[in-house]
Design a protein around this motif. Structure first.
Motif, PDB file in Angstrom:
ATOM      1  N   ASN A 245       1.013  -1.019  -0.245  1.00  0.00           N
ATOM      2  CA  ASN A 245       0.192  -0.152  -0.042  1.00  0.00           C
ATOM      3  C   ASN A 245       1.229   1.390  -0.292  1.00  0.00           C
ATOM      4  O   ASN A 245       2.187   1.052   0.186  1.00  0.00           O
ATOM      5  CB  ASN A 245      -0.450  -0.199   1.167  1.00  0.00           C
ATOM      6  CG  ASN A 245      -1.964   0.798   0.817  1.00  0.00           C
ATOM      7  OD1 ASN A 245      -2.418   1.811   0.386  1.00  0.00           O
ATOM      8  ND2 ASN A 245      -3.098   0.690   1.605  1.00  0.00           N
ATOM      9  N   TYR A 246       0.009   2.430  -0.155  1.00  0.00           N
ATOM     10  CA  TYR A 246       0.720   3.705   0.143  1.00  0.00           C
ATOM     11  C   TYR A 246       1.599   3.703   1.006  1.00  0.00           C
ATOM     12  O   TYR A 246       0.576   3.439   2.425  1.00  0.00           O
ATOM     13  CB  TYR A 246       0.625   5.230  -0.488  1.00  0.00           C
ATOM     14  CG  TYR A 246      -0.267   4.842  -1.633  1.00  0.00           C
ATOM     15  CD1 TYR A 246       0.724   4.867  -2.940  1.00  0.00           C
ATOM     16  CD2 TYR A 246      -1.049   5.128  -1.941  1.00  0.00           C
ATOM     17  CE1 TYR A 246       0.577   4.973  -3.612  1.00  0.00           C
ATOM     18  CE2 TYR A 246      -2.241   4.293  -3.389  1.00  0.00           C
ATOM     19  CZ  TYR A 246      -0.166   5.033  -4.081  1.00  0.00           C
ATOM     20  OH  TYR A 246      -1.381   4.947  -5.496  1.00  0.00           O
TER      21      TYR A 246
ATOM     22  N   TYR B 287       3.823  -0.385  -5.502  1.00  0.00           N
ATOM     23  CA  TYR B 287       3.978   0.313  -4.540  1.00  0.00           C
ATOM     24  C   TYR B 287       5.680   0.712  -3.707  1.00  0.00           C
ATOM     25  O   TYR B 287       5.951   1.488  -2.879  1.00  0.00           O
ATOM     26  CB  TYR B 287       2.999  -0.361  -3.627  1.00  0.00           C
ATOM     27  CG  TYR B 287       1.618  -0.122  -3.492  1.00  0.00           C
ATOM     28  CD1 TYR B 287       1.310   1.316  -3.141  1.00  0.00           C
ATOM     29  CD2 TYR B 287       1.107  -1.543  -4.181  1.00  0.00           C
ATOM     30  CE1 TYR B 287      -0.066   1.017  -3.299  1.00  0.00           C
ATOM     31  CE2 TYR B 287      -0.238  -1.473  -3.740  1.00  0.00           C
ATOM     32  CZ  TYR B 287      -1.275  -0.009  -3.809  1.00  0.00           C
ATOM     33  OH  TYR B 287      -2.640   0.360  -4.486  1.00  0.00           O
TER      34      TYR B 287
ATOM     35  N   ALA C  34       6.075   3.481  -5.985  1.00  0.00           N
ATOM     36  CA  ALA C  34       5.516   5.015  -4.964  1.00  0.00           C
ATOM     37  C   ALA C  34       5.922   5.087  -4.078  1.00  0.00           C
ATOM     38  O   ALA C  34       6.391   6.590  -3.382  1.00  0.00           O
ATOM     39  CB  ALA C  34       4.345   4.529  -4.759  1.00  0.00           C
ATOM     40  N   PHE C  35       6.982   4.082  -2.997  1.00  0.00           N
ATOM     41  CA  PHE C  35       7.226   5.061  -2.078  1.00  0.00           C
ATOM     42  C   PHE C  35       9.087   5.619  -2.375  1.00  0.00           C
ATOM     43  O   PHE C  35       8.940   6.061  -1.752  1.00  0.00           O
ATOM     44  CB  PHE C  35       7.721   3.125  -1.341  1.00  0.00           C
ATOM     45  CG  PHE C  35       8.987   3.138  -0.218  1.00  0.00           C
ATOM     46  CD1 PHE C  35       7.860   3.699   0.872  1.00  0.00           C
ATOM     47  CD2 PHE C  35      10.243   3.288  -0.572  1.00  0.00           C
ATOM     48  CE1 PHE C  35       9.473   3.768   2.094  1.00  0.00           C
ATOM     49  CE2 PHE C  35      10.985   3.319   0.546  1.00  0.00           C
ATOM     50  CZ  PHE C  35      10.620   3.426   1.607  1.00  0.00           C
TER      51      PHE C  35
ATOM     52  N   ASP D  30       7.420   8.886  -2.982  1.00  0.00           N
ATOM     53  CA  ASP D  30       7.188   9.349  -1.553  1.00  0.00           C
ATOM     54  C   ASP D  30       8.500   9.823  -0.486  1.00  0.00           C
ATOM     55  O   ASP D  30       8.682  11.653  -0.195  1.00  0.00           O
ATOM     56  CB  ASP D  30       6.452   8.394  -0.456  1.00  0.00           C
ATOM     57  CG  ASP D  30       4.992   8.411  -1.160  1.00  0.00           C
ATOM     58  OD1 ASP D  30       4.526   9.541  -2.307  1.00  0.00           O
ATOM     59  OD2 ASP D  30       4.025   7.610  -0.849  1.00  0.00           O
TER      60      ASP D  30
ATOM     61  N   THR E  35      -1.785   9.407   3.423  1.00  0.00           N
ATOM     62  CA  THR E  35      -0.432   9.111   3.482  1.00  0.00           C
ATOM     63  C   THR E  35      -0.109  10.475   2.970  1.00  0.00           C
ATOM     64  O   THR E  35      -0.754  11.592   2.958  1.00  0.00           O
ATOM     65  CB  THR E  35      -1.030   8.967   2.039  1.00  0.00           C
ATOM     66  OG1 THR E  35      -1.679   9.417   0.820  1.00  0.00           O
ATOM     67  CG2 THR E  35      -1.773   7.092   2.274  1.00  0.00           C
TER      68      THR E  35
ATOM     69  N   ARG F 192       0.560  11.359  -0.218  1.00  0.00           N
ATOM     70  CA  ARG F 192      -0.305  11.961  -1.147  1.00  0.00           C
ATOM     71  C   ARG F 192      -1.320  12.596  -0.122  1.00  0.00           C
ATOM     72  O   ARG F 192      -1.819  13.687  -1.306  1.00  0.00           O
ATOM     73  CB  ARG F 192      -0.747  11.058  -1.757  1.00  0.00           C
ATOM     74  CG  ARG F 192       0.708  10.564  -2.724  1.00  0.00           C
ATOM     75  CD  ARG F 192       0.380   8.826  -3.509  1.00  0.00           C
ATOM     76  NE  ARG F 192       2.399   8.785  -3.373  1.00  0.00           N
ATOM     77  CZ  ARG F 192       2.471   8.455  -4.961  1.00  0.00           C
ATOM     78  NH1 ARG F 192       1.989   8.171  -5.953  1.00  0.00           N
ATOM     79  NH2 ARG F 192       3.209   8.015  -5.257  1.00  0.00           N
TER      80      ARG F 192
END
Length: 466
Positions: free
Chosen positions: A35-36, A93, A96-97, A100, A277, A279
């Motif tokens: 997941n995020y 993910y 995305a990690f 982030d 998150t 985001r």
RNA sequence: GGCGCGGUAGCCAAGUGGUAAGGCAGAGGUCUGCAAAACCUUUAUUCGUCGGUUCGACUCCGAUCCGCGCCUCCA
């Protein structure tokens, strides 16, 4: 006082120097990519970033490894639900990690390693443990027998001596010899992803990956191992049991654990609706710098209560820092050097360093920065601040920002170019000269709506993006 | 129950034996065409509570209340 960290292992603050040369070998438990990552995860990762930045500021080179857990129960479940392979599912993910952490300006560890890329190493490690008699098999899975490792519990300071070896304890569906035993290798069930190994088809238990990856890249004894407090037991305890059983040497010299973050004094949870998150927060208009500042400003061993008031305060504090830097760079000061002020600048820098040396006391370091700013602002107002004091101030700010990294605004796409802004400022200057304040104010207002703030100073107009 | 963390101004938070850093918010003021920025003054006789040690305690000791985390792969 020299650099020192609080070590969970000894429950004391201890002076830190690396074991070998000038290189710090550090391992960080990374994310499970199902997941995020949320703001709580990022608190811990921000602490690790501050840690590595400060070690570098103190002249050390980093050899830092972070794992990506990309094979695990939740991943298998979610990937199956999404009708994807675990590789497809975790790739998004993982990406995305990385995005982030870049948004939050976290430095990339020297090595980021996926668990599924180290399966062979894990199998070897389990075999070594098997040879040394630390394992047993139950229903096709391989377990670690903690009764063989008397020091079990030394990190979390739990006393397991009351648990008798061989006592039969039924826990869930697993038939373990001892309630504290943990799985090294899980036998394949149903359609789970699996690897063919000497102990049959299956997949690694969670703890083995960290032991294996850490030692693969960093050697048998690490300087620093970090993670969130919740990992102290059982995860890190199990890592120690595995690693030290294999090598017979201390696994990590320093264990640093970051406290948790709560939201409005509550545990973050999806059902309460306070689960954020990065985001989410950025989408609501909060800047990454403000989030980073807030996460970094509370010392890592203290629980951090995340609130939107706090985020606003962080944002305002950053503004003050940026305004000060702008003043330092753009204002005109009388020639010469104010020696007393230079001395106080050195003292402030020293206080900053000492704050961070003291187990990364960011609150104290920040206090030193703000005290310096007030002191020199006052000196600027009274004319005591000289051109020769600028360099010292900029050096201090650079030192501050090499750790906190919040001064540079995150680039916004689109909007006015610097040349556009300069042209409008010229128009406004002309209007002001003609005493047409209505038009001058209108220009300032228009620019403000586009995120550009004008400030008239005695040395001319200065501007900044919001 | 075991282990661990914490209770300091409206909020965040440092300090851990010598008489309460810093940030944000609030109030008043200086400067300014206005604004912004900046600065000054001000906001805890007091550090969860009760005892004890001490010339002196937020800081040490004991007790007690409250909040939180871990003790089944949650950072």
């Amino acid at each position: 006082m020299a650099l020192r960290f609080y070590n969970t292992l000894t429950q004391q603050s201890e002076p830190f120097t690396p074991l070998h040369d000038n290189v710090v070998r550090m391992y960080t438990c990374g994310p499970t990519v199902y997941n995020y990552v949320h703001i709580g995860n990022l608190r811990t990762f921000t602490f690790q970033d501050i840690l590595r930045r400060w070690l570098q500021a103190r002249g050390y080179q980093m050899e830092h490894v972070m794992n990506i857990t990309d094979i695990e129960d939740k991943i298998i479940r979610h990937a199956a639900a999404a009708n994807q392979t675990i590789y497809e599912y975790t790739a998004q993910y993982t990406q995305a990690f990385l995005e982030d952490t870049a948004t939050l300006r976290l430095q990339r560890p020297e090595h980021i390693v996926k668990a599924t890329d180290c399966i062979d190493d894990m199998v070897s490690a389990v075999q070594t443990l098997e040879k040394k008699g630390f394992t047993y098999v139950s229903e096709g899975s391989v377990y670690y027998r903690i009764a063989k490792f008397p020091e079990y519990g030394k990190l979390s300071h739990n006393d397991f001596s009351g648990i008798r070896a061989g006592a039969r304890v039924d826990v869930d569906e697993y038939d373990k010899a001892d309630a504290r035993d943990f799985v090294l290798w899980k036998a394949k069930k149903d359609n789970e992803p699996a690897w063919q190994t000497p102990f049959g088809e299956g997949r690694p238990g969670w703890h083995i990956e960290c032991s294996v990856m850490a030692m693969k890249y960093l050697g048998e004894t690490l300087d620093i191992h970090t993670g969130g407090v919740d990992l102290t037991f059982p995860h890190h305890e199990n890592e120690i049991a595995q690693s030290e059983a294999i090598t017979g040497k201390p696994f990590a010299r320093f264990w640093l654990h970051a406290e948790h973050l709560s939201i409005d004094a509550q545990k973050m949870s999806k059902s309460v609706g306070n689960f954020y998150t990065l985001r989410d927060l950025v989408a609501e208009g909060h800047t990454p710098e403000a989030i980073r500042y807030l996460l970094a400003s509370v010392p890592y061993r203290k629980k951090l209560n995340f609130t939107f008031d706090g985020l606003k305060a962080a944002s305002t504090s950053i503004e003050r820092l940026r305004n000060y830097k702008l003043r330092l760079e753009s204002a005109k000061f009388p020639e010469g050097v104010n020696a007393q002020l230079a001395e106080r600048t050195d003292a402030a820098l020293k206080a900053f360093d000492e704050g961070l040396d003291d187990d990364l006391n960011t609150a104290e370091a920040l206090a030193a920065v703000f005290e310096y700013i007030r002191d020199t602002n006052t000196a600027m107002d009274s004319g005591e601040f000289r051109a020769g004091n600028v360099a010292g101030g900029l050096t201090f700010l650079a030192r501050f920002d090499s750790v906190f990294d919040v001064l540079k605004p995150t680039e916004k796409t689109g909007g006015l170019s610097d040349a556009d802004i300069d042209a409008l400022i010229a128009d406004r200057a002309a209007a002001k000269k003609g005493r047409d304040f209505g038009r001058a104010d209108q220009i300032r207002k228009d620019l403000a709506t586009q995120g550009v703030i004008l400030e008239d100073t005695k040395d001319g107009v200065r501007w900044k993006r919001q």
